[in-house]
Design a protein around this motif. Structure first.
Motif, PDB file in Angstrom:
ATOM      1  N   GLY A   1      20.458  -7.560  61.596  1.00 16.35           N
ATOM      2  CA  GLY A   1      21.687  -6.965  61.101  1.00 16.35           C
ATOM      3  C   GLY A   1      21.758  -6.812  59.597  1.00 16.35           C
ATOM      4  O   GLY A   1      22.852  -6.619  59.057  1.00 16.35           O
ATOM      5  N   PHE A   2      20.604  -6.839  58.913  1.00 15.88           N
ATOM      6  CA  PHE A   2      20.593  -6.695  57.458  1.00 15.88           C
ATOM      7  C   PHE A   2      19.644  -5.570  57.057  1.00 15.88           C
ATOM      8  O   PHE A   2      18.532  -5.465  57.578  1.00 15.88           O
ATOM      9  CB  PHE A   2      20.146  -7.994  56.779  1.00 15.88           C
ATOM     10  CG  PHE A   2      21.160  -9.093  56.871  1.00 15.88           C
ATOM     11  CD1 PHE A   2      22.147  -9.212  55.901  1.00 15.88           C
ATOM     12  CD2 PHE A   2      21.134  -9.991  57.928  1.00 15.88           C
ATOM     13  CE1 PHE A   2      23.087 -10.228  55.990  1.00 15.88           C
ATOM     14  CE2 PHE A   2      22.068 -11.003  58.028  1.00 15.88           C
ATOM     15  CZ  PHE A   2      23.056 -11.126  57.052  1.00 15.88           C
ATOM     16  N   GLU A   3      20.091  -4.750  56.103  1.00 19.68           N
ATOM     17  CA  GLU A   3      19.296  -3.618  55.637  1.00 19.68           C
ATOM     18  C   GLU A   3      19.114  -3.719  54.130  1.00 19.68           C
ATOM     19  O   GLU A   3      20.057  -3.980  53.387  1.00 19.68           O
ATOM     20  CB  GLU A   3      19.995  -2.311  55.997  1.00 19.68           C
ATOM     21  CG  GLU A   3      19.156  -1.078  55.747  1.00 19.68           C
ATOM     22  CD  GLU A   3      19.760   0.166  56.376  1.00 19.68           C
ATOM     23  OE1 GLU A   3      19.181   1.242  56.192  1.00 19.68           O
ATOM     24  OE2 GLU A   3      20.806   0.041  57.062  1.00 19.68           O
ATOM     25  N   LEU A   4      17.887  -3.517  53.680  1.00 20.28           N
ATOM     26  CA  LEU A   4      17.578  -3.615  52.257  1.00 20.28           C
ATOM     27  C   LEU A   4      18.166  -2.434  51.489  1.00 20.28           C
ATOM     28  O   LEU A   4      18.018  -1.279  51.899  1.00 20.28           O
ATOM     29  CB  LEU A   4      16.055  -3.644  52.075  1.00 20.28           C
ATOM     30  CG  LEU A   4      15.540  -3.701  50.638  1.00 20.28           C
ATOM     31  CD1 LEU A   4      15.923  -5.027  49.979  1.00 20.28           C
ATOM     32  CD2 LEU A   4      14.026  -3.507  50.611  1.00 20.28           C
ATOM     33  N   GLU A   5      18.814  -2.738  50.360  1.00 16.39           N
ATOM     34  CA  GLU A   5      19.373  -1.691  49.502  1.00 16.39           C
ATOM     35  C   GLU A   5      18.576  -1.503  48.221  1.00 16.39           C
ATOM     36  O   GLU A   5      18.233  -0.391  47.851  1.00 16.39           O
ATOM     37  CB  GLU A   5      20.830  -2.019  49.149  1.00 16.39           C
ATOM     38  CG  GLU A   5      21.805  -1.881  50.295  1.00 16.39           C
ATOM     39  CD  GLU A   5      23.245  -2.075  49.841  1.00 16.39           C
ATOM     40  OE1 GLU A   5      23.504  -2.977  49.008  1.00 16.39           O
ATOM     41  OE2 GLU A   5      24.116  -1.327  50.307  1.00 16.39           O
ATOM     42  N   SER A   6      18.296  -2.593  47.494  1.00 15.59           N
ATOM     43  CA  SER A   6      17.625  -2.472  46.200  1.00 15.59           C
ATOM     44  C   SER A   6      16.865  -3.746  45.889  1.00 15.59           C
ATOM     45  O   SER A   6      17.050  -4.784  46.530  1.00 15.59           O
ATOM     46  CB  SER A   6      18.636  -2.180  45.093  1.00 15.59           C
ATOM     47  OG  SER A   6      19.549  -3.263  44.942  1.00 15.59           O
TER      48      SER A   6
ATOM     49  N   THR B   1      18.935  -6.970  47.172  1.00 21.47           N
ATOM     50  CA  THR B   1      20.300  -6.748  47.642  1.00 21.47           C
ATOM     51  C   THR B   1      20.225  -6.158  49.039  1.00 21.47           C
ATOM     52  O   THR B   1      19.576  -5.134  49.262  1.00 21.47           O
ATOM     53  CB  THR B   1      21.059  -5.784  46.710  1.00 21.47           C
ATOM     54  OG1 THR B   1      21.085  -6.338  45.395  1.00 21.47           O
ATOM     55  CG2 THR B   1      22.480  -5.579  47.193  1.00 21.47           C
ATOM     56  N   VAL B   2      20.872  -6.843  49.988  1.00 23.06           N
ATOM     57  CA  VAL B   2      20.863  -6.391  51.378  1.00 23.06           C
ATOM     58  C   VAL B   2      22.301  -6.177  51.845  1.00 23.06           C
ATOM     59  O   VAL B   2      23.228  -6.821  51.357  1.00 23.06           O
ATOM     60  CB  VAL B   2      20.145  -7.404  52.294  1.00 23.06           C
ATOM     61  CG1 VAL B   2      18.689  -7.565  51.884  1.00 23.06           C
ATOM     62  CG2 VAL B   2      20.837  -8.759  52.284  1.00 23.06           C
ATOM     63  N   ARG B   3      22.452  -5.267  52.794  1.00 22.44           N
ATOM     64  CA  ARG B   3      23.775  -4.959  53.332  1.00 22.44           C
ATOM     65  C   ARG B   3      23.839  -5.384  54.792  1.00 22.44           C
ATOM     66  O   ARG B   3      22.936  -5.103  55.574  1.00 22.44           O
ATOM     67  CB  ARG B   3      24.047  -3.450  53.220  1.00 22.44           C
ATOM     68  CG  ARG B   3      25.464  -3.044  53.629  1.00 22.44           C
ATOM     69  CD  ARG B   3      25.712  -1.551  53.418  1.00 22.44           C
ATOM     70  NE  ARG B   3      24.884  -0.739  54.287  1.00 22.44           N
ATOM     71  CZ  ARG B   3      23.852  -0.002  53.877  1.00 22.44           C
ATOM     72  NH1 ARG B   3      23.509   0.007  52.596  1.00 22.44           N
ATOM     73  NH2 ARG B   3      23.146   0.718  54.730  1.00 22.44           N
ATOM     74  N   ASP B   4      24.937  -6.091  55.146  1.00 23.64           N
ATOM     75  CA  ASP B   4      25.075  -6.522  56.533  1.00 23.64           C
ATOM     76  C   ASP B   4      25.778  -5.442  57.358  1.00 23.64           C
ATOM     77  O   ASP B   4      26.126  -4.370  56.852  1.00 23.64           O
ATOM     78  CB  ASP B   4      25.792  -7.873  56.624  1.00 23.64           C
ATOM     79  CG  ASP B   4      27.243  -7.808  56.128  1.00 23.64           C
ATOM     80  OD1 ASP B   4      27.871  -6.732  56.212  1.00 23.64           O
ATOM     81  OD2 ASP B   4      27.752  -8.855  55.665  1.00 23.64           O
ATOM     82  N   GLU B   5      26.001  -5.730  58.628  1.00 23.01           N
ATOM     83  CA  GLU B   5      26.572  -4.742  59.537  1.00 23.01           C
ATOM     84  C   GLU B   5      28.010  -4.380  59.211  1.00 23.01           C
ATOM     85  O   GLU B   5      28.506  -3.332  59.631  1.00 23.01           O
ATOM     86  CB  GLU B   5      26.486  -5.269  60.981  1.00 23.01           C
ATOM     87  CG  GLU B   5      25.058  -5.414  61.472  1.00 23.01           C
ATOM     88  CD  GLU B   5      24.983  -6.164  62.787  1.00 23.01           C
ATOM     89  OE1 GLU B   5      25.623  -7.237  62.873  1.00 23.01           O
ATOM     90  OE2 GLU B   5      24.315  -5.683  63.713  1.00 23.01           O
TER      91      GLU B   5
ATOM     92  N   ILE C   1      15.430  -1.597  40.494  1.00 25.41           N
ATOM     93  CA  ILE C   1      15.230  -0.368  41.253  1.00 25.41           C
ATOM     94  C   ILE C   1      16.366  -0.254  42.250  1.00 25.41           C
ATOM     95  O   ILE C   1      16.481  -1.058  43.169  1.00 25.41           O
ATOM     96  CB  ILE C   1      13.880  -0.374  41.996  1.00 25.41           C
ATOM     97  CG1 ILE C   1      12.752  -0.750  41.028  1.00 25.41           C
ATOM     98  CG2 ILE C   1      13.612   0.969  42.630  1.00 25.41           C
ATOM     99  CD1 ILE C   1      11.416  -0.961  41.697  1.00 25.41           C
ATOM    100  N   ASN C   2      17.215   0.734  42.080  1.00 30.40           N
ATOM    101  CA  ASN C   2      18.361   0.907  42.980  1.00 30.40           C
ATOM    102  C   ASN C   2      18.152   2.016  43.999  1.00 30.40           C
ATOM    103  O   ASN C   2      18.712   1.977  45.076  1.00 30.40           O
ATOM    104  CB  ASN C   2      19.624   1.208  42.165  1.00 30.40           C
ATOM    105  CG  ASN C   2      20.048   0.023  41.311  1.00 30.40           C
ATOM    106  OD1 ASN C   2      20.186  -1.077  41.839  1.00 30.40           O
ATOM    107  ND2 ASN C   2      20.222   0.244  40.028  1.00 30.40           N
ATOM    108  N   GLU C   3      17.369   3.004  43.646  1.00 34.17           N
ATOM    109  CA  GLU C   3      17.122   4.110  44.553  1.00 34.17           C
ATOM    110  C   GLU C   3      15.623   4.338  44.660  1.00 34.17           C
ATOM    111  O   GLU C   3      14.866   4.068  43.724  1.00 34.17           O
ATOM    112  CB  GLU C   3      17.802   5.401  44.047  1.00 34.17           C
ATOM    113  CG  GLU C   3      19.316   5.349  44.133  1.00 34.17           C
ATOM    114  CD  GLU C   3      19.811   5.176  45.566  1.00 34.17           C
ATOM    115  OE1 GLU C   3      19.138   5.648  46.490  1.00 34.17           O
ATOM    116  OE2 GLU C   3      20.866   4.551  45.758  1.00 34.17           O
TER     117      GLU C   3
END
Length: 552
Positions: free
Chosen positions: A136-141, A152-156, A544-546
């Motif tokens: 349930g976690f996706e990498l952002e930066s 930085t990861v984003r949860d559901e 690195i953000n993008e």
């Protein structure tokens, strides 16, 4: 390990290694790191295993790596493949690979059901206290700093979290977010052809017992069995055919009619894929590493896609552990790319060559290519080259974390130390890798390594994460002080003279070997390899953000 899909709390403190991706390669790396005692966090977008077969083949080296990661021989079901046949509609069988028998204690080639493997590996990881696994976690930066990586990861629920790790591994597949964020570009080709993959079930009594390639230029078709009464076909789409058209029940029934009565056909999965042959120009950047499909994508014609990812994991995991535990300098991490990338590229090149055999462009090309292959099979030397898999690139490094090889030695530095059946002091019969354990091991051939070393040298070896092991012929006993095994079938001892010492890395690669009288030199040269800090990774802090834009 925490693998509860309802729990979204990340560890509050920093971890040694963050693994992004919990597929078979990511889970295997987590298992290896856990065995080495490394505090590891594994994050994945999904909570559960994808219940669809994807990879289907493993060779003896892959099975040995799974053994290294802690899986028993019966941890998941496999079908041993005795041979691979290549058929031409005009010339008949024009090629064959003999995959009977074992190498290093494992079958040369097996097929398997990927969800079974992933379930077994996650079960192994769940027993390791130093590993936490969350979905349930996706990498952002990523932010790379002098002493670590902040992800930085984003949860559901859309909330962002910061995870600090000393090192990060991208095991997040062909569309890797990690690869995009560190700007490592794929190089290579995408085949213009799409392929329909069809997996059928309930074929217990009817499935073939080998792998066949129907090399028809109009419709090339690989065909193979899989565990659980399964069978797979791969059909190349013809120009003008659409995905929707070929995935229809009528089309699938028509395609499989030569093998299966359409009324008896039970489809488990159908999907259209485009095969790729691509590789990054570097498998790491600073403290971030790429493994598996995130680093390289291999066409399926030699069944080496997942195998290559497992090789990555075995090579990288112990090096990270040794650096984190203070047994080695960070510079050894540069050898991951040096050792793995050339071999991964060689396997991609072999798969591309096999692809030209499987899918010739037209009947004329097929006649000449397949006829040439059949002619090569008329002589013993060229027939052996293909039938006995001598064409397969050996997992032997030209450069890396080992002392250069000397021509004429049977034990090749930079190659795998052989595995054989042994007997322990406790009278247990097992494979020799289990006796080597998770250490850097100094193996004595018919001699106790401790008897050749001073007290200071013994301490120095142990500070490098070292262990000691003596191998003697079957029936002999040792009066030495170190661990002792018997070579039951005399498969290890003939490879070097009695009294030889061999330094074997935790990934079973031969680092060094020398006569016992040169034990001190061997230890000094191994120490120089592990502790040298002449080459240091780039540690310039960057944010690195993008994803960096890739070349078209």
């Amino acid at each position: 390990m925490n693998n509860n899909k309802n729990v979204c709390e990340l560890p509050s403190s920093a971890v040694d290694v963050l693994v992004v991706g919990n597929g078979p390669v990511g889970a295997t790396i987590a298992a290896l790191l856990g065995r080495y005692g490394v505090t590891t966090l594994v994050l994945d977008k999904l909570h559960d295993i994808v219940l669809m077969p994807r990879a289907i083949a493993l060779d003896n080296e892959a099975l040995r790596i799974l053994q290294l990661a802690g899986l028993s021989e019966d941890a998941f079901e496999k079908i041993v493949i005795p041979e691979v046949k290549m058929h031409s509609p005009v010339l008949g069988q024009f090629g064959r690979a003999n995959t009977q028998g074992c190498i290093d204690g494992h079958p040369k080639l097996v097929t398997f059901y990927q969800p079974d493997l992933e379930r077994a590996m996650r079960g192994q990881v769940s027993r390791l206290k130093s590993v936490t696994s969350l979905g349930g976690f996706e990498l952002e930066s990523l932010v790379e700093e002098a002493d670590g990586v902040v992800a930085t990861v984003r949860d559901e629920n859309g909330h962002s979290h910061a995870v600090r790790a000393q090192y990060l591994i991208g095991a997040d597949g062909a569309s890797s977010r990690v690869r995009a964020l560190i700007g490592q570009e794929f190089e290579g080709q995408t085949y213009a052809e799409d392929w329909l993959i069809v997996d059928a079930k309930n074929r217990h009594q009817s499935a073939i017992d080998h792998i066949e390639f129907i090399c028809n230029p109009q419709r090339p078709t690989p065909h193979m069995p899989a565990p659980g009464g399964r069978e797979r076909w791969e059909f190349m789409l013809q120009p003008g055919e659409s995905r929707e058209e070929l995935e229809s029940p009528e089309s699938i029934a028509r395609l499989i009619a030569p093998w299966v009565n359409p009324q008896e056909l039970e489809i488990e999965r159908k999907a259209v894929y485009r095969f790729h042959a691509r590789c990054c120009n570097r498998f790491s950047k600073g403290r971030t590493f790429l493994v598996g499909d995130a680093a390289h994508i291999t066409p399926p014609f030699v069944g080496q896609g997942l195998v290559a990812g497992l090789r990555d994991g075995a090579n990288l995991a112990w090096k990270l552990a040794w650096v984190l535990r203070g047994h080695a300098a960070p510079a050894i991490l540069d050898t991951y790319d040096v050792e793995r990338r050339p071999h991964a590229q060689a396997m991609i090149n072999l798969a591309k060559m096999m692809g030209r055999l499987v899918m010739p462009k037209n009947k004329i090309a097929a006649f000449f290519i397949h006829g040439f292959m059949r002619t090569l099979g008329l002589t013993a030397s060229t027939r052996r080259y293909f039938e006995q898999l001598d064409i397969k690139p050996k997992n032997t490094f030209k450069h890396g974390l080992f002392v250069p090889h000397r021509r004429g030695d049977k034990l090749v530095r930079g190659s795998l130390f052989p595995q054989a059946w042994i007997r322990t002091l406790q009278k247990q019969i097992k494979l020799s890798d289990d006796a080597l354990g998770d250490n850097l091991t100094l193996v004595g051939f018919g001699v106790d390594p401790l008897s050749l070393l001073t007290a200071d040298q013994i301490v120095a070896w142990e500070k490098m994460g070292g262990h000691f092991l003596e191998v003697r012929p079957r029936g002999q006993r040792s009066g030495g002080r170190c661990d002792f095994i018997e070579d039951m079938n005399h498969e290890i001892l003939p490879l070097a003279a009695k009294g030889t010492l061999v330094a074997v890395r935790p990934d079973r690669i031969i680092m060094h070997h020398a006569p016992g009288k040169e034990a001190g030199r061997l230890l000094r040269e191994c120490q120089s390899l592990l502790m040298s800090d002449e080459v240091t990774p780039d540690r310039v802090s960057s944010t690195i953000n993008e994803p960096i834009r890739l070349r078209a």
